[in-house]
Scaffold this motif. Structure first.
Motif, mmCIF file in Angstrom:
data_model
loop_
_atom_site.group_PDB
_atom_site.id
_atom_site.type_symbol
_atom_site.label_atom_id
_atom_site.label_comp_id
_atom_site.label_asym_id
_atom_site.label_seq_id
_atom_site.Cartn_x
_atom_site.Cartn_y
_atom_site.Cartn_z
ATOM 1 N N ARG A 1 62.817 -27.688 22.674
ATOM 2 C CA ARG A 1 61.758 -28.581 22.035
ATOM 3 C C ARG A 1 60.343 -28.409 22.998
ATOM 4 N N GLN A 2 59.984 -27.055 23.413
ATOM 5 C CA GLN A 2 58.745 -26.764 23.836
ATOM 6 C C GLN A 2 58.424 -25.387 23.370
ATOM 7 N N LEU A 3 57.039 -25.326 23.423
ATOM 8 C CA LEU A 3 56.473 -24.140 23.032
ATOM 9 C C LEU A 3 55.498 -23.774 24.138
ATOM 10 N N PRO A 4 55.328 -22.311 24.265
ATOM 11 C CA PRO A 4 54.380 -21.988 25.266
ATOM 12 C C PRO A 4 53.068 -22.492 25.055
ATOM 13 N N GLN A 5 52.251 -22.541 26.299
ATOM 14 C CA GLN A 5 51.080 -23.265 26.386
ATOM 15 C C GLN A 5 50.051 -22.112 27.124
ATOM 16 N N GLY A 6 49.010 -22.119 26.568
ATOM 17 C CA GLY A 6 47.653 -21.497 27.300
ATOM 18 C C GLY A 6 48.001 -19.962 27.173
ATOM 19 N N HIS A 7 47.918 -19.486 28.194
ATOM 20 C CA HIS A 7 48.238 -17.807 28.550
ATOM 21 C C HIS A 7 49.621 -17.461 28.242
ATOM 22 N N TRP A 8 50.330 -18.260 28.402
ATOM 23 C CA TRP A 8 51.705 -18.245 28.170
ATOM 24 C C TRP A 8 52.199 -17.594 26.620
ATOM 25 N N TRP A 9 51.128 -17.676 25.914
ATOM 26 C CA TRP A 9 51.414 -17.086 24.396
ATOM 27 C C TRP A 9 51.524 -15.784 24.626
ATOM 28 N N TRP A 10 50.333 -15.245 25.004
ATOM 29 C CA TRP A 10 50.530 -13.784 24.872
ATOM 30 C C TRP A 10 51.323 -13.075 25.920
ATOM 31 N N ARG A 11 51.716 -13.865 27.103
ATOM 32 C CA ARG A 11 52.718 -13.292 27.956
ATOM 33 C C ARG A 11 53.999 -13.156 27.371
ATOM 34 N N ILE A 12 54.499 -14.411 26.818
ATOM 35 C CA ILE A 12 55.726 -14.376 25.915
ATOM 36 C C ILE A 12 55.891 -13.152 24.903
ATOM 37 N N LEU A 13 54.629 -12.946 24.279
ATOM 38 C CA LEU A 13 54.658 -11.937 23.207
ATOM 39 C C LEU A 13 54.885 -10.593 23.962
ATOM 40 N N VAL A 14 54.409 -10.387 25.162
ATOM 41 C CA VAL A 14 54.500 -9.045 25.977
ATOM 42 C C VAL A 14 55.808 -8.959 26.261
ATOM 43 N N LEU A 15 56.280 -9.977 26.829
ATOM 44 C CA LEU A 15 57.802 -10.018 27.508
ATOM 45 C C LEU A 15 58.776 -9.852 26.143
ATOM 46 N N GLY A 16 58.633 -10.421 25.217
ATOM 47 C CA GLY A 16 59.392 -10.388 24.042
ATOM 48 C C GLY A 16 59.302 -8.830 23.478
ATOM 49 N N ALA A 17 58.184 -8.316 23.371
ATOM 50 C CA ALA A 17 58.322 -6.852 22.982
ATOM 51 C C ALA A 17 58.739 -6.247 24.012
ATOM 52 N N LEU A 18 58.397 -6.011 25.219
ATOM 53 C CA LEU A 18 59.149 -5.174 26.275
ATOM 54 C C LEU A 18 60.399 -5.126 26.360
ATOM 55 N N ASN A 19 61.071 -6.451 26.616
ATOM 56 C CA ASN A 19 62.714 -6.853 26.800
ATOM 57 C C ASN A 19 63.419 -6.667 25.597
ATOM 58 N N ILE A 20 62.784 -7.070 24.342
ATOM 59 C CA ILE A 20 63.644 -7.177 23.058
ATOM 60 C C ILE A 20 63.311 -6.256 22.112
ATOM 61 N N GLY A 21 61.940 -6.469 21.317
ATOM 62 C CA GLY A 21 61.404 -5.821 20.160
ATOM 63 C C GLY A 21 61.358 -4.286 20.129
ATOM 64 N N VAL A 22 60.436 -4.005 20.852
ATOM 65 C CA VAL A 22 59.858 -2.588 21.012
ATOM 66 C C VAL A 22 61.127 -1.880 21.846
ATOM 67 N N PHE A 23 61.877 -2.421 22.699
ATOM 68 C CA PHE A 23 62.887 -1.716 23.472
ATOM 69 C C PHE A 23 63.897 -1.471 22.586
ATOM 70 N N PHE A 24 64.289 -2.338 21.320
ATOM 71 C CA PHE A 24 65.696 -2.204 20.688
ATOM 72 C C PHE A 24 64.909 -1.002 19.883
ATOM 73 N N TYR A 25 63.993 -1.197 19.325
ATOM 74 C CA TYR A 25 63.559 -0.217 18.217
ATOM 75 C C TYR A 25 63.589 1.162 18.784
ATOM 76 N N LEU A 26 62.867 1.489 20.013
ATOM 77 C CA LEU A 26 62.968 2.852 20.499
ATOM 78 C C LEU A 26 64.450 3.122 21.000
ATOM 79 N N LEU A 27 65.267 2.336 21.243
ATOM 80 C CA LEU A 27 66.635 2.566 21.566
ATOM 81 C C LEU A 27 67.464 3.193 20.426
#
Length: 401
Positions: free
Chosen positions: A55-81
């Protein structure tokens, strides 16, 4: 300290062990030729569940940080894998991905300002060699696109580990919620590519649903929670080296359930991988003990050179510096040994005799104490008495007389 590091490492290594089972689950339980669908289902449902539960969403600069971490750890990593898996034999893809700790070592030196030590280099080399012996076969071949994708996936995962360590977690956000944000962000990046590139299967069986549930709940929700916990508690390189357990687990599971052969070279590779992981764990515990010992005693603790409890730092009978507190916390009146206290006569600041009456003594003359040792009073006491005699109240009484 060593026991705590060992416990954190043992819990963190569960994540790559679970990821090592992905190949077995994908080939035996999921629809064929749907790697991107498996990646999307692995990330998105678990991420949404954890995000809604928190029941929480990112606030402030954590929006773009979560997008970066989600892409590096999950999204883009899985695709390249999966791109690397399509263009390279499985063993070569795993070997290319095993250089990830080298990138973690370099990025940690740049972003986390950690020193590169000899044991870290040897652990990276030993682990990579062990993975090569585990997974390489006679059909090994190279493909430029596959190699580039494999190296890109290794860089993505290494960057995700180091940035997660560097940024930490937002204040007041739990570990599961933080994990859910990254899984949801990564899953949302994969979903459009999955729909455009693969589409949905025509038929889904109960076996397929069981495989999807395992990948989402165990392979993502549980595994990434303990993985991010390990990143918080352990050095980034140690976490990365624990990832060598993934190809080791895949090899062992293939031998046990798929009746795949296990050669002497693979056995030597398994020993090398385990040695690299243990080297990282033991060296981390030793460095933590050294760092804790170098920190010294906590602030406020008394050193060996300080005065012992109950001492004032002056010899008995001598004057005490103004403002210094005695052992009992009260100043004593300056008076000759055995002499009565002068009525209303204040004492010099901090001047005291060990055998003199205290300032709270009655103003009427006291009976002389029993005879003590016959020795003249030290000169310093007389100096303290003369200082007391020149106080403002003493002068006033002399003028009145």
């Amino acid at each position: 300290m060593k026991q705590r590091v060992g416990l954190d490492s043992a819990l963190t290594v569960l994540a790559p062990v679970v990821w090592g089972s992905t190949y077995l689950v994908t080939t035996q339980l999921l629809p064929p030729d749907r790697p991107l669908l498996a990646a999307a289902v692995r990330a998105l449902p678990g991420g949404l569940i954890l995000t809604l539960a928190g029941r929480q969403l990112p606030q402030g600069h954590w929006w773009w940080r979560i997008l970066v971490l989600g892409a590096l750890n999950i999204g883009v990593f899985f695709y390249l894998l999966f791109v690397a898996a399509y263009h390279l034999p499985g063993g070569v893809a795993a070997l290319v991905g095993s250089v990830q700790p080298v990138f973690v070592l370099l990025l940690s030196a740049l972003l986390l300002r950690t020193a590169i030590r000899g044991w870290q280099v040897w652990a990276c080399v030993l682990g990579t060699a062990g993975v090569g012996m585990l997974v390489l076969g006679p059909e090994a071949g190279l493909d430029t696109i596959g190699v580039v994708a494999g190296l890109g996936g290794a860089v993505c995962m290494a960057s995700g580990i180091v940035l997660t360590k560097h940024w930490g977690r937002p204040p007041g956000v739990g570990l599961l919620t933080f994990t859910g944000w990254q899984l949801a962000a990564g899953g949302l990046l994969i979903a459009p590519v999955t729909l455009l590139g693969e589409g949905l299967p025509d038929r889904v069986t109960w076996t397929n649903l069981a495989g999807f549930a395992y990948l989402s709940l165990v392979g993502a929700l549980l595994a990434y929670a303990v993985w991010f916990r390990g990143i918080e508690r352990l050095p980034a390189l140690t976490v990365s080296l624990l990832g060598f357990a993934s190809p080791l687990a895949a090899t062992i599971l293939g031998f046990l359930f798929l009746r795949e052969g296990l050669t002497l070279i693979q056995g030597a590779g398994a020993v090398a991988v385990v040695t690299a992981v243990l080297l990282a764990q033991r060296s981390t515990a030793r460095e933590a003990r050294v760092a804790r010992g170098a920190a010294g005693p906590s602030p406020g603790s008394t050193g060996a050179a300080g005065p012992s409890p109950g001492t004032t730092g002056v010899r008995p009978g001598g004057p005490v510096a103004a403002g210094a507190a005695t052992t009992a916390g009260a100043a004593t009146a300056a008076a000759p040994p055995g002499g009565p206290a002068t009525a209303g006569t204040p004492t010099a600041a901090g001047a005291a005799r060990p055998d003199g009456p205290t300032a709270t003594a009655p103003t009427h003359p006291l009976p002389p104490p029993e005879a003590g040792p016959a020795h003249p009073a030290p000169p310093t006491t007389e100096a303290g008495t003369r200082q007391a005699a020149h106080s403002p109240r003493q002068t006033t009484e002399g003028e009145q007389s």
